[in-house]
Design an enzyme around this catalytic site. Structure first.
Site, mmCIF file in Angstrom:
data_model
loop_
_atom_site.group_PDB
_atom_site.id
_atom_site.type_symbol
_atom_site.label_atom_id
_atom_site.label_comp_id
_atom_site.label_asym_id
_atom_site.label_seq_id
_atom_site.Cartn_x
_atom_site.Cartn_y
_atom_site.Cartn_z
ATOM 1 N N CYS A 1 0.875 -1.146 0.096
ATOM 2 C CA CYS A 1 0.103 -0.088 0.015
ATOM 3 C C CYS A 1 0.948 1.415 -0.057
ATOM 4 O O CYS A 1 2.149 1.093 0.149
ATOM 5 C CB CYS A 1 -0.798 -0.092 1.239
ATOM 6 S SG CYS A 1 -0.024 -0.164 2.822
ATOM 7 N N ASP B 1 -2.937 -2.500 -2.350
ATOM 8 C CA ASP B 1 -2.573 -1.398 -3.257
ATOM 9 C C ASP B 1 -3.096 -0.011 -3.273
ATOM 10 O O ASP B 1 -3.134 0.684 -3.998
ATOM 11 C CB ASP B 1 -2.632 -1.969 -4.846
ATOM 12 C CG ASP B 1 -2.092 -1.046 -5.707
ATOM 13 O OD1 ASP B 1 -0.917 -0.729 -5.603
ATOM 14 O OD2 ASP B 1 -2.638 -0.795 -6.788
#
Ligand SMILES: O=C(O)/C=C(\CC(=O)C(=O)O)C(=O)O
Length: 296
Positions: A32, A249
C-alpha cells in the site's frame, strides 16, 4: 473521474464495502502507499500523477475496516526519492508498519542506516516508463550490493513484456527480490499462459524470489469478481506458498477510472489461498519473515 479544483486526482473509493473474508490475526497488507499530506510532504517535480492526500490516518482506518493488523508502505513514484511521507506514516504506526523506499542509488551509507532506523526494509526499482524517467540497472545493482549488510531486499516493478530483457539484471541481484504484482502477467492467458510460464521459470531459479499476488483490479480486464485473476493466480499461491505476499495497493495510484472497492479485493483472498494454512502463510507468516524478521 474525481479531480479537485487543483486537478489532484482521487483513485480510491471513499466507501469501500466490508469484506466477508476475515483475515487471520496479525494479517499484513504488504503493498500500500501514502500520498502526502502534500502541504507537509510535497510531491516530486517529476511526479507523473498528482493525487489528493491519502495519509496515514486514512490508511490505518481502512486497515481496521478490512480486518488487517499491519502494513508495508511502498514509496510511490509521485514522491520520488523523498521518503518522508512513508517514514512519517511508519512512525505513526506504533510498530505496525514497515516500508520500502525509493532512493538515489548514490545515497550515503548513513542515510541508509537512518532509513533502516525508520522502519525501511527494502528499496524499490521501478521499470515502468509511464511512472519513472530513468531506471539505471548498473547503479541499481551497485545499490543492491550495498543494502545486503542491512538484511534488506529489492522490490522490482516491471511489466511481463520486459521480464526476458531484465533477466540478466535480476539474476545478478545478490539479495532477496520481491516482484510487484507478479510482474503484471496477462491473467487472461490463464495459469499456463506464456506470462505465467515465464514468471515460474524465473521463480524456479532461486528460492529467495518472492511475488506479490496483488492487483486483480489492474490485471483482470474482465473486472470484479476477478474470475480470470483467480484462475491464473491460485495455482501460483499453491506452488510457491512460502514466498507469496498480498496487499490492497490502496490508494490505487492511477486507477481513478475504476475506483477499486477494497472490500471486494479482500474477498479475492480466500479464492486464491483456499485453505487456512495458505491464508496464514500469505497474510501473516511470509510478510513477517520479510518485514518483521527481527521480531521472530
Ligand atoms: O501502486 C502500484 O504498485 C502501481 C502503480 C503506481 C506505482 O507503482 C508508483 O506510483 O510508484 C501503477 O501501476 O501506477
Amino acid at each position: 473521474m474525481s479531480a479537485d479544483a487543483e486537478g489532484r486526482i482521487r483513485s480510491w473509493t471513499l466507501t469501500p464495502s466490508t469484506p466477508r473474508f476475515v483475515p487471520p490475526p496479525g494479517a499484513v497488507d504488504a503493498h500500500c502507499h501514502v500520498f502526502g499530506p502534500a502541504d507537509r510532504f510535497p510531491f516530486s517535480p517529476k511526479a507523473k500523477y498528482m493525487p489528493q492526500d491519502a495519509g496515514p490516518e486514512m490508511l490505518f482506518a481502512l486497515r481496521e475496516r478490512l480486518g488487517f493488523s499491519r502494513n508495508v508502505i511502498v514509496q510511490a513514484s509521485c514522491h520520488g526519492t523523498d521518503n518522508r511521507a512513508t517514514l512519517d506514516a511508519i512512525a505513526k504506526s506504533n510498530g505496525t508498519a514497515r516500508g520500502v523506499a525509493v532512493v538515489d542509488p548514490e545515497i550515503p551509507d548513513e542515510d541508509l542506516d537512518a532509513l533502516d532506523e525508520g522502519g525501511i526494509r527494502g528499496v524499490r526499482f521501478n521499470f515502468l516508463k509511464r511512472l519513472v524517467e530513468d531506471a539505471p540497472k548498473d547503479r541499481f545493482l551497485e545499490l543492491s550490493r550495498r543494502i545486503a549488510r542491512l538484511g534488506w531486499h529489492v522490490v522490482v516493478y516491471f511489466e511481463a513484456d520486459i521480464l526476458a530483457e531484465l533477466r540478466p539484471f535480476l539474476d545478478a541481484i545478490p539479495v532477496p527480490v520481491v516482484v510487484d504484482h507478479m510482474g503484471r502477467p496477462d491473467v487472461a492467458q490463464g495459469p499456463d499462459g506464456a506470462d505465467m510460464t515465464a514468471l515460474r521459470s524465473y521463480l524456479d531459479t532461486r528460492p529467495d524470489i518472492w511475488i506479490k499476488t496483488t492487483c486483480p483490479d489492474r490485471l483482470d480486464p474482465a473486472g470484479a469478481p476477478y474470475d480470470g485473476f483467480v484462475h491464473a493466480v491460485r495455482p501460483l499461491v499453491e506452488a510457491y506458498s512460502d514466498r507469496v505476499l498480498w496487499g490492497t495497493d490502496w490508494p490505487h495510484p492511477n486507477m481513478e477510472r475504476l475506483l477499486p472497492d477494497d472490500g471486494v479485493i479482500v474477498d479475492v483472498i480466500p479464492r486464491i489461498a483456499v485453505t487456512p494454512e495458505l491464508q496464514q502463510a500469505l497474510l501473516v507468516d511470509n510478510p513477517t519473515r520479510l518485514y518483521w524478521h527481527e521480531a521472530r
